[in-house]
Motif scaffolding. Structure first.
Motif, PDB file in Angstrom:
ATOM      1  N   GLN A  84     -12.610 -21.542 -45.054  1.00  0.00           N
ATOM      2  CA  GLN A  84     -12.805 -21.486 -46.422  1.00  0.00           C
ATOM      3  C   GLN A  84     -11.414 -22.060 -47.163  1.00  0.00           C
ATOM      4  O   GLN A  84     -11.820 -22.978 -47.980  1.00  0.00           O
ATOM      5  CB  GLN A  84     -13.230 -20.060 -47.005  1.00  0.00           C
ATOM      6  N   TYR A  85     -10.410 -21.613 -46.671  1.00  0.00           N
ATOM      7  CA  TYR A  85      -9.129 -21.969 -47.244  1.00  0.00           C
ATOM      8  C   TYR A  85      -8.928 -23.609 -46.970  1.00  0.00           C
ATOM      9  O   TYR A  85      -8.683 -24.366 -47.830  1.00  0.00           O
ATOM     10  CB  TYR A  85      -7.896 -21.229 -47.003  1.00  0.00           C
TER      11      TYR A  85
ATOM     12  N   VAL B 222     -14.471 -12.998 -48.730  1.00  0.00           N
ATOM     13  CA  VAL B 222     -14.862 -14.482 -48.917  1.00  0.00           C
ATOM     14  C   VAL B 222     -14.966 -14.764 -50.452  1.00  0.00           C
ATOM     15  O   VAL B 222     -14.728 -15.878 -51.005  1.00  0.00           O
ATOM     16  CB  VAL B 222     -15.994 -14.970 -48.057  1.00  0.00           C
TER      17      VAL B 222
ATOM     18  N   ASP C 192     -11.174 -25.778 -45.773  1.00  0.00           N
ATOM     19  CA  ASP C 192     -11.893 -26.613 -46.658  1.00  0.00           C
ATOM     20  C   ASP C 192     -11.199 -27.060 -48.235  1.00  0.00           C
ATOM     21  O   ASP C 192     -11.434 -28.263 -48.500  1.00  0.00           O
ATOM     22  CB  ASP C 192     -13.489 -26.204 -46.610  1.00  0.00           C
ATOM     23  N   TRP C 193     -10.970 -26.073 -48.730  1.00  0.00           N
ATOM     24  CA  TRP C 193     -10.654 -26.025 -50.258  1.00  0.00           C
ATOM     25  C   TRP C 193      -9.356 -26.880 -50.211  1.00  0.00           C
ATOM     26  O   TRP C 193      -9.335 -28.042 -51.150  1.00  0.00           O
ATOM     27  CB  TRP C 193     -10.470 -24.520 -50.751  1.00  0.00           C
TER      28      TRP C 193
ATOM     29  N   ARG D  77     -12.772 -17.037 -53.143  1.00  0.00           N
ATOM     30  CA  ARG D  77     -13.443 -18.089 -53.630  1.00  0.00           C
ATOM     31  C   ARG D  77     -13.074 -18.275 -55.164  1.00  0.00           C
ATOM     32  O   ARG D  77     -12.660 -19.097 -55.813  1.00  0.00           O
ATOM     33  CB  ARG D  77     -14.932 -18.228 -53.599  1.00  0.00           C
TER      34      ARG D  77
ATOM     35  N   ARG E 109     -13.722 -17.201 -40.944  1.00  0.00           N
ATOM     36  CA  ARG E 109     -14.255 -17.624 -42.229  1.00  0.00           C
ATOM     37  C   ARG E 109     -13.161 -17.699 -43.425  1.00  0.00           C
ATOM     38  O   ARG E 109     -13.611 -18.827 -44.160  1.00  0.00           O
ATOM     39  CB  ARG E 109     -15.164 -16.647 -42.517  1.00  0.00           C
TER      40      ARG E 109
END
Ligand SMILES: C[S@@+](CC[C@H](N)C(=O)[O-])C[C@H]1O[C@@H](n2cnc3c(N)ncnc32)[C@H](O)[C@@H]1O
Length: 221
Positions: free
Chosen positions: A109-110, A57, A112-113, A61, A105
Motif C-alpha cells: 500500500q505504501y 491498512v 503504491d502510494w 490510507r 499489505r
C-alpha cells in the motif's frame, strides 16, 4: 454467505484463534469513532490481534491521504511525514502467516502510494526504511501473555520512533508489558488506586540517532 472466503480462512482457524476478519464497512465505522486520531499523522495505534491488517491498512490510507494533501508538493516533507505515519502503527498477531500478510499489505500500500506520487523521483532507500519499520512494528506475539508464542517465550518488544530533527530519528525499545503498565485506562491510571505516581516506562535499549533513511543499517540487533 456472500464473500465468506474473504473473512474466514478456515473453520479450524476460527475455532482455534477466533479468526474472522472485519469487513470494510465495520472497519470504517469503528475508525470514524476516533476519526481525528486516524487523520493525525503521528498518532500511535496498536492493534493487538491485527490479523492481516484490515484496521491498520485503513489507518495508513487515512494518514497517507493527509500527508499527500499537506505535503505532496515537497517530496522531502512527504517522505519524512509518511515515515512518521508508518512508524507510529503497531500490530501483533499470534499466527505468523497473518503477520507476514499484514506487513506485505502495508508495504504494498505504501509503495503504491509513494511511487505513484513520485514516479520518477522516488527513492529506493525510503522503501527499504518503510519495510524495516513494518518488520519491527508488526510482530508475531500473544497479546494475552505479551510474549512470543514459542517453546521459550520472549517478551514482545516494540520500538518507539521519534523524529528529533528534520532527518534524525531516535529509536528506543520497550517491552510491551512495560508500555501497557504505563498506559492510563479509561481516564484513570493503572496505578492510581494504589496512590502511586504515573508510571514512566524505561527503554530496554536506546539507539544512537541516525538519519531516518538509514534505520535499517543503524538498528542492527
Ligand atoms: C477476529 S480476528 C480479527 C483480525 C483483524 N483485527 C480484523 O478485524 O480483521 C482475530 C485475530 O486475532 C488473532 N489472535 C487470536 N488470539 C490471539 C492472541 N492471543 N494474541 C494475538 N493475536 C491473536 C487471530 O490469529 C486473528 O488473526
Amino acid at each position: 454467505m456472500k464473500n465468506e472466503q474473504q473473512f474466514v480462512k478456515s473453520k479450524q482457524r476460527v475455532a482455534d484463534h477466533g479468526e474472522v476478519f472485519t469487513q470494510p464497512r465495520e472497519v470504517n465505522a469503528m475508525l470514524d469513532l476516533v476519526k481525528e486520531e486516524t487523520e493525525r499523522i503521528e498518532s500511535r495505534f496498536l492493534e493487538p490481534a491485527c490479523g492481516t491488517g484490515n484496521f491498520l491498512v485503513e489507518i495508513l490510507r487515512r494518514k497517507l491521504a493527509v500527508v499527500e494533501r499537506k505535503y505532496k508538493n515537497n517530496q522531502f516533507d512527504a517522505e519524512r511525514y509518511s515515515f512518521l505515519a508508518v512508524s507510529s502503527m503497531y500490530g501483533i498477531d499470534i499466527l505468523m502467516d497473518n503477520v507476514i500478510e499484514c506487513r506485505n499489505r502495508l508495504l504494498e500500500q505504501y509503495t503504491d502510494w509513494y511511487t505513484a506520487l513520485y514516479k520518477k523521483t522516488y527513492k529506493e532507500e525510503q522503501l527499504i526504511a518503510i519495510e524495516f519499520l513494518l518488520h519491527l512494528n508488526i510482530l508475531w506475539g500473544d497479546a494475552l501473555t505479551l510474549e512470543t508464542p514459542e517453546a521459550t517465550p520472549k517478551p514482545i518488544i516494540f520500538s518507539e520512533w521519534s523524529l528529533v530533527s528534520s532527518t534524525q530519528v531516535q529509536r528506543r525499545d520497550f517491552t510491551l508489558d512495560m508500555l501497557l503498565r504505563s498506559q492510563p485506562m479509561e481516564g484513570d491510571n493503572l496505578f492510581s488506586d494504589l496512590g502511586e505516581e504515573a508510571f514512566i516506562p524505561t527503554p530496554i535499549r536506546t539507539y544512537p540517532l541516525c538519519h531516518y533513511l538509514e534505520v535499517a543499517n543503524e538498528s542492527v540487533h
